[in-house]
Write a protein that holds these residues in place. Structure first.
Motif, mmCIF file in Angstrom:
data_model
loop_
_atom_site.group_PDB
_atom_site.id
_atom_site.type_symbol
_atom_site.label_atom_id
_atom_site.label_comp_id
_atom_site.label_asym_id
_atom_site.label_seq_id
_atom_site.Cartn_x
_atom_site.Cartn_y
_atom_site.Cartn_z
ATOM 1 N N ASP A 159 -2.240 6.107 0.949
ATOM 2 C CA ASP A 159 -3.365 5.290 1.410
ATOM 3 C C ASP A 159 -3.268 5.004 2.907
ATOM 4 O O ASP A 159 -4.281 5.000 3.607
ATOM 5 C CB ASP A 159 -3.444 3.980 0.630
ATOM 6 C CG ASP A 159 -3.996 4.163 -0.769
ATOM 7 O OD1 ASP A 159 -4.654 5.187 -1.035
ATOM 8 O OD2 ASP A 159 -3.773 3.268 -1.606
ATOM 9 N N ASP A 170 -6.158 6.023 5.508
ATOM 10 C CA ASP A 170 -6.777 5.032 6.396
ATOM 11 C C ASP A 170 -6.615 5.434 7.858
ATOM 12 O O ASP A 170 -7.556 5.280 8.652
ATOM 13 C CB ASP A 170 -6.175 3.644 6.158
ATOM 14 C CG ASP A 170 -6.635 3.008 4.860
ATOM 15 O OD1 ASP A 170 -7.667 3.441 4.300
ATOM 16 O OD2 ASP A 170 -5.956 2.075 4.392
ATOM 17 N N ARG A 221 0.835 -1.198 0.000
ATOM 18 C CA ARG A 221 0.000 0.000 0.000
ATOM 19 C C ARG A 221 0.867 1.243 0.000
ATOM 20 O O ARG A 221 1.932 1.269 0.600
ATOM 21 C CB ARG A 221 -0.905 -0.020 1.214
ATOM 22 C CG ARG A 221 -1.882 -1.180 1.155
ATOM 23 C CD ARG A 221 -2.651 -1.311 2.423
ATOM 24 N NE ARG A 221 -2.951 -0.040 2.998
ATOM 25 C CZ ARG A 221 -4.159 0.532 3.024
ATOM 26 N NH1 ARG A 221 -5.165 -0.095 2.520
ATOM 27 N NH2 ARG A 221 -4.345 1.702 3.579
ATOM 28 N N SER A 222 0.384 2.270 -0.636
ATOM 29 C CA SER A 222 1.125 3.531 -0.681
ATOM 30 C C SER A 222 1.031 4.257 0.656
ATOM 31 O O SER A 222 0.104 4.027 1.438
ATOM 32 C CB SER A 222 0.570 4.424 -1.792
ATOM 33 O OG SER A 222 -0.692 4.938 -1.406
#
Length: 171
Positions: free
Chosen positions: A7, A11, A3-4
């Motif tokens: 992101d 989140d 995941r970047s």
């Protein structure tokens, strides 16, 4: 797939909003929650407005992905009934608190509002007095119910109400 950081930040922001409320979201609290430096956050989101816009897009994109999955196709490939069915099933669940807070926040800024309006326009009937719009209003009620009513719906009652709403979708 890894995941970047963007992101991960988004989140963490959503989790922080759900736990503490939007008023407690700051670069400091978010850096701590995301395990990043404040400068790392600013690199991705140079202003609070950029951060909030990113959160709105993140949540709206997740919702549209859910709608596509339920419908089995993008909105433009679905009939009106298929789109409304996906909306009822999606919104039949209880809203995540962060989603509800951000939807309410969207009213404060035209850019935030536009993010959600893009999804709404693709998936929902326009406000009017039609049976389809009445079904959509039922879906809104199911989505927000447990946050605005003193007695949450039981799983069985929620499932019965979703089934009843689905039967009302015009063909």
């Amino acid at each position: 797939m890894r995941r970047s950081k963007r992101d991960l930040i988004l989140d963490a922001a959503v989790a922080l909003i759900a736990a503490e409320g939007l008023e407690h979201l700051s670069y400091e609290t978010l850096a701590d929650a995301a395990g990043l430096s404040k400068s790392g956050l600013i690199y991705h989101f140079p202003s609070r407005h950029d951060l909030l816009l990113g959160i709105h897009r993140h949540l709206a994109d997740a919702w549209e992905t859910e709608l596509r999955t339920i419908a089995g196709a993008p909105a433009e490939e679905c009939t009106d009934s298929q789109r409304l069915r996906a909306v009822v099933i999606s919104m039949g669940r209880t809203a995540d608190l962060a989603e509800l807070i951000m939807i309410l926040d969207a009213r404060s800024d035209p850019e935030y509002k536009a993010v959600w309006a893009d999804v709404d326009t693709r998936w929902m009937p326009a406000p009017d007095t039609s049976d389809a719009y009445l079904v959509q209003l039922t879906a809104y009620g199911l989505w927000a119910h447990d946050h605005v009513h003193h007695r949450p719906l039981s799983t069985d009652d929620r499932e019965r109400l979703i089934a009843a709403a689905l039967k009302q979708i015009p063909t």
